[in-house]
Design a protein around this motif. Structure first.
Motif, PDB file in Angstrom:
ATOM      1  N   ILE A 109      45.018  49.622  45.137  1.00 27.95           N
ATOM      2  CA  ILE A 109      45.563  49.602  46.493  1.00 27.95           C
ATOM      3  C   ILE A 109      45.439  48.187  47.037  1.00 27.95           C
ATOM      4  N   LEU A 110      46.561  47.511  47.112  1.00 33.23           N
ATOM      5  CA  LEU A 110      46.602  46.125  47.592  1.00 33.23           C
ATOM      6  C   LEU A 110      47.518  46.006  48.810  1.00 33.23           C
ATOM      7  N   ALA A 111      47.763  47.078  49.499  1.00 33.41           N
ATOM      8  CA  ALA A 111      48.743  47.114  50.578  1.00 33.41           C
ATOM      9  C   ALA A 111      48.345  46.239  51.758  1.00 33.41           C
ATOM     10  N   SER A 112      49.367  45.863  52.541  1.00 34.71           N
ATOM     11  CA  SER A 112      49.182  45.180  53.826  1.00 34.71           C
ATOM     12  C   SER A 112      48.415  43.870  53.707  1.00 34.71           C
ATOM     13  N   ASN A 113      48.800  43.089  52.739  1.00 35.52           N
ATOM     14  CA  ASN A 113      48.440  41.674  52.668  1.00 35.52           C
ATOM     15  C   ASN A 113      49.766  40.924  52.706  1.00 35.52           C
ATOM     16  N   SER A 129      35.297  47.577  34.185  1.00 33.66           N
ATOM     17  CA  SER A 129      34.676  48.858  34.507  1.00 33.66           C
ATOM     18  C   SER A 129      35.297  49.520  35.723  1.00 33.66           C
ATOM     19  N   LEU A 130      36.120  48.794  36.486  1.00 32.96           N
ATOM     20  CA  LEU A 130      36.654  49.342  37.731  1.00 32.96           C
ATOM     21  C   LEU A 130      37.561  50.544  37.481  1.00 32.96           C
ATOM     22  N   THR A 131      37.368  51.584  38.286  1.00 31.58           N
ATOM     23  CA  THR A 131      38.301  52.705  38.321  1.00 31.58           C
ATOM     24  C   THR A 131      39.003  52.784  39.671  1.00 31.58           C
ATOM     25  N   TYR A 132      38.431  52.193  40.699  1.00 28.97           N
ATOM     26  CA  TYR A 132      39.017  52.234  42.040  1.00 28.97           C
ATOM     27  C   TYR A 132      38.888  50.859  42.682  1.00 28.97           C
ATOM     28  N   LEU A 133      40.015  50.291  43.142  1.00 35.27           N
ATOM     29  CA  LEU A 133      40.010  48.982  43.789  1.00 35.27           C
ATOM     30  C   LEU A 133      40.918  49.027  45.012  1.00 35.27           C
ATOM     31  N   ASP A 134      40.341  48.767  46.181  1.00 40.41           N
ATOM     32  CA  ASP A 134      41.103  48.747  47.428  1.00 40.41           C
ATOM     33  C   ASP A 134      40.803  47.450  48.171  1.00 40.41           C
ATOM     34  N   LEU A 135      41.801  46.562  48.217  1.00 43.75           N
ATOM     35  CA  LEU A 135      41.698  45.293  48.939  1.00 43.75           C
ATOM     36  C   LEU A 135      42.732  45.241  50.066  1.00 43.75           C
ATOM     37  N   SER A 136      43.208  46.374  50.498  1.00 44.81           N
ATOM     38  CA  SER A 136      44.310  46.432  51.447  1.00 44.81           C
ATOM     39  C   SER A 136      43.908  45.993  52.848  1.00 44.81           C
ATOM     40  N   ASP A 142      30.369  39.870  38.388  1.00 48.81           N
ATOM     41  CA  ASP A 142      29.150  39.861  37.579  1.00 48.81           C
ATOM     42  C   ASP A 142      28.392  41.186  37.649  1.00 48.81           C
ATOM     43  N   LEU A 143      28.933  42.163  38.360  1.00 48.11           N
ATOM     44  CA  LEU A 143      28.277  43.469  38.452  1.00 48.11           C
ATOM     45  C   LEU A 143      28.844  44.361  37.358  1.00 48.11           C
ATOM     46  N   PRO A 144      28.147  44.494  36.258  1.00 45.58           N
ATOM     47  CA  PRO A 144      28.731  45.115  35.064  1.00 45.58           C
ATOM     48  C   PRO A 144      29.024  46.599  35.203  1.00 45.58           C
ATOM     49  N   SER A 145      28.342  47.283  36.149  1.00 40.74           N
ATOM     50  CA  SER A 145      28.501  48.735  36.255  1.00 40.74           C
ATOM     51  C   SER A 145      29.419  49.152  37.394  1.00 40.74           C
ATOM     52  N   LEU A 146      29.939  48.186  38.149  1.00 39.01           N
ATOM     53  CA  LEU A 146      30.721  48.508  39.338  1.00 39.01           C
ATOM     54  C   LEU A 146      32.067  49.126  38.947  1.00 39.01           C
ATOM     55  N   TYR A 147      32.316  50.353  39.427  1.00 39.25           N
ATOM     56  CA  TYR A 147      33.609  50.973  39.152  1.00 39.25           C
ATOM     57  C   TYR A 147      34.344  51.366  40.427  1.00 39.25           C
ATOM     58  N   TYR A 148      33.674  51.385  41.578  1.00 38.24           N
ATOM     59  CA  TYR A 148      34.329  51.725  42.847  1.00 38.24           C
ATOM     60  C   TYR A 148      34.103  50.570  43.815  1.00 38.24           C
ATOM     61  N   LEU A 149      35.190  49.930  44.263  1.00 40.67           N
ATOM     62  CA  LEU A 149      35.090  48.795  45.175  1.00 40.67           C
ATOM     63  C   LEU A 149      36.121  48.949  46.285  1.00 40.67           C
ATOM     64  N   ASP A 150      35.636  49.050  47.522  1.00 40.84           N
ATOM     65  CA  ASP A 150      36.510  49.216  48.676  1.00 40.84           C
ATOM     66  C   ASP A 150      36.189  48.141  49.708  1.00 40.84           C
TER      67      ASP A 150
END
Length: 659
Positions: free
Chosen positions: A250-254, A221-228, A196-204
């Motif tokens: 980046i979804l590594a190590s799950n 809007s995301l340009t960077y996503l890291d859930l590793s 619901d965060l419309p402006s979020l583009y970097y999430l780590d």
């Protein structure tokens, strides 16, 4: 004009200032901005009583000045809008007082080892646009009062010990663009409010204890996503492939992340970094990954259950710098289309089922620095060099655990004299990181004339172990001046241990075990001051073991299986000259006619860089079975580690602002 009375801005950034802090700076009545960043030679206390009450910008990052966050300081900073005390010497501090600086728009307290709970008074800073508290020791939860920080754009709480949920505190921050919560102890499902965060583009959110599935994403809007490096499971949701602006995924190590890699991933036309390593993904590698984008720099699919063959679709003019397919079940041959990856610096195809001969075409890659082909079914002779600049920039070469045979590949790694590593002519690397992965490297050599052909001497790590190589170790191995790890173990090598190994002053690890070597251990090896690991066991060596310096630190296991050796290390006293002398060495430093393509004795296994070490990095390689040489960690971390937090602040704005 009186300069001291009119001066409003003073920047002494990175000037190498030393000695006691010049407190009279604050007698300047109109001083509005003071920048002393990267002057870590300054000492003493910060004279808070002399502060100008018009000061609006204060940056003391990376200094050693003792800053007292107390009432007398805060009362003189009412006009402050920008404060950075990152990695400064903050003592006797009541952080809650900062909640009184209501004009602040930027606050950075990172890297100061603060502990306890985050002050709820920060919720008073309603003008705040950027807040950085990473790399401290904060505990507890995010304060509920933070829900009022409605102007916040960038928030980084990474590398603390925070727990619980952040839903009620952050879901009202509708302007939030960059959110870093990595390296904490959050153990919930991924909060739905993120959608619901419309402006979020970097999430780590990497390196937490997040559980559950990766839910469908609703915005793009995301340009960077890291859930590793979490505990996520299930399949990769198809909605991720609809984030059309995504530049890093980046979804590594799950380890419980399953399913196949959808070809829809190639719809991410701006993707620069793709790291799905260290999961349980299956199926084949989508062929489109070889040619779907000309900006993809990092492709890391290692340590999964992928089958089939290496993609043969790598197109010309692609931008790949890092390609890792290590630890899968890939078969067939090594695709010659890889030669189209002319920017490639790292190629790791180890620990698969590839059946092929040595891929000579790889030597044409002009930037290749790391080549790992270990633990496959490769076979045949490894010939000498085929061009004057074969592998001219190679630093790590591992073809261990295969079925190569014949003599060691003399002359295989010849290259440019300009690549010769010395105190005067070192390789200088300037790395700029985009997050954990995207980087550029510029190399220069000073004062060296290019001559052909000469010994290629950038090699730091060489591993030819666990093959079927025969004959002697060439004397000219001493030409490899930069060599730090050498492993020729588990072959059928004969002859003496060359005394020229004693010239390799940077050598940290040497493994010649399980061969047919004879004669003495050269006394010259006793002069290697950096040699931390030695294994010459299970040969036919005899005579006294060198003593002194590093040799006094090695125990009997380094020499076992050589019944003719004597010395305190093997609890056998030497009597007289118990072994024949080595024949005179014909080694001539000017003779570049032959060269061994040697090996490094550590078992290199790539683990997910996305989980916190080099390329996300976070880390990297398991070196010498359990040991990691410091030089390698530095090299990988400098190039690929996300922990460059100072860069990360600018990265947070990369996608939207292009900074």
């Amino acid at each position: 004009m009186n300069l001291s009375s009119s001066l409003s801005s003073l920047s002494l950034r990175d000037c190498g200032l030393q000695g006691k802090f010049p407190g009279n700076i604050f007698l300047l009545p109109n001083l509005e901005s003071l920048d002393l960043i990267f002057n870590d030679g300054l000492t003493g206390s910060f004279p808070s009583s002399n502060l100008s009450n018009v000061l609006s910008r204060l940056d003391l990052s990376n200094t050693r000045i003792s800053v007292y966050l107390e009432n007398d300081l805060i009362s003189n900073l009412k006009s402050l809008e920008y404060m950075s005390l990152s990695e400064s010497n903050i003592i006797r501090s009541d952080l809650a007082l900062l909640g009184n600086l209501t004009q602040l728009t930027y606050l950075d307290l990172s890297g100061n080892n603060f502990n306890g709970e985050i002050p709820s008074s920060f919720g008073n800073l309603i003008q705040l646009r950027s807040l950085y508290l990473y790399s401290n020791k904060f505990v507890g939860q995010v304060p509920d009062s933070w829900g009022g920080l409605i102007n916040l754009l960038d928030l980084d709480l990474s590398d603390n010990q925070l727990v619980g949920s952040v839903h009620s505190q952050i879901n009202t921050l509708s302007k939030l663009e960059s959110l870093g919560l990595s390296d904490n102890l959050f153990n919930v499902t991924i909060p739905s409010f993120l959608y619901d965060l419309p402006s979020l583009y970097y999430l780590d959110l990497h390196n937490n204890n997040l559980i559950g599935n990766i839910s469908e994403f609703q915005h793009n809007s995301l340009t960077y996503l890291d859930l590793s490096n979490n505990h996520l499971h299930g399949t990769i949701p198809s909605s991720i492939f609809k984030q059309e602006n995504l530049e890093a995924l980046i979804l590594a190590s799950n380890s419980k992340l399953t399913g196949e890699i959808s070809s829809s991933i190639c719809k991410l036309r701006f993707l620069q970094v793709l790291d799905l390593s260290n999961n349980s993904l299956s199926g084949s590698t989508p062929p489109c990954l070889g040619n779907f984008s000309n900006i993809l720099s990092v492709l890391h699919l290692g340590m999964n259950n992928l089958q089939g063959t290496i993609p043969s679709t790598f197109s010309k003019e692609n931008s790949l710098e890092y390609l890792n397919l290590n630890g899968n079940e890939l078969e067939g041959k090594i695709s010659s289309s890889i030669i189209n990856c002319t920017m490639l610096e790292v190629l790791d195809l180890g620990n698969n089922k590839i059946e092929d001969t040595f891929p000579y075409f790889l030597e044409t890659l002009p930037h290749l620095q790391i080549l790992i082909l270990k633990s496959n079914k490769l076979q045949g002779f490894v010939k000498g060099r085929t061009t004057y600049n074969s592998f001219s920039k190679l630093q790590i070469f591992d073809i261990s655990d295969n079925d190569f045979s014949g003599p060691l590949p003399t002359g295989f790694l010849n290259g440019l004299e300009a690549m010769m590593a010395s105190d005067q002519n070192m390789i200088y690397m300037n790395a700029t990181n985009y997050s954990r992965y995207v980087y550029s490297i510029e190399m220069t050599w000073k004062g060296v004339e290019i001559e052909f052909p000469k010994i290629q001497s950038t090699i730091r790590v060489l591993d030819l172990s666990n093959n079927n190589f025969t004959e002697e170790i060439p004397k000219v191995i001493g030409k490899l001046k930069a060599l730090q790890q050498l492993n020729l173990s588990y072959n059928s090598l004969t002859g003496y241990i060359q005394s020229s190994l004693g010239i390799l002053t940077n050598l940290e690890s040497l493994d010649l075990s399980s061969n047919l070597l004879t004669g003495r251990i050269p006394m010259q090896l006793g002069a290697l001051t950096f040699l931390a690991i030695l294994n010459v066991s299970h040969n036919q060596l005899e005579g006294p073991i060198p003593s002194g310096k590093q040799f006094n630190t090695f125990n009997a296991s380094s020499f076992e299986g050589n019944l003719g050796l004597c010395g305190f290390q093997v609890l056998k006293e030497c009597y007289g000259d118990e072994a024949p002398s080595l024949p005179p060495s014909s080694f001539d430093e000017g003779d570049d006619s032959t060269l061994v393509g040697d090996g490094f004795g550590w078992k290199v296994v790539t683990i997910g860089y996305g989980c916190g070490f080099v390329f996300g990095a976070a880390t990297g390689y398991v070196v010498f079975r359990t040991k990691k040489p410091s030089w390698f960690l530095r090299m990988v971390e400098d190039k690929w580690n996300l922990k460059s937090k100072k860069t990360k602040k600018n990265v947070g704005r990369y996608g939207a602002r292009g900074n």
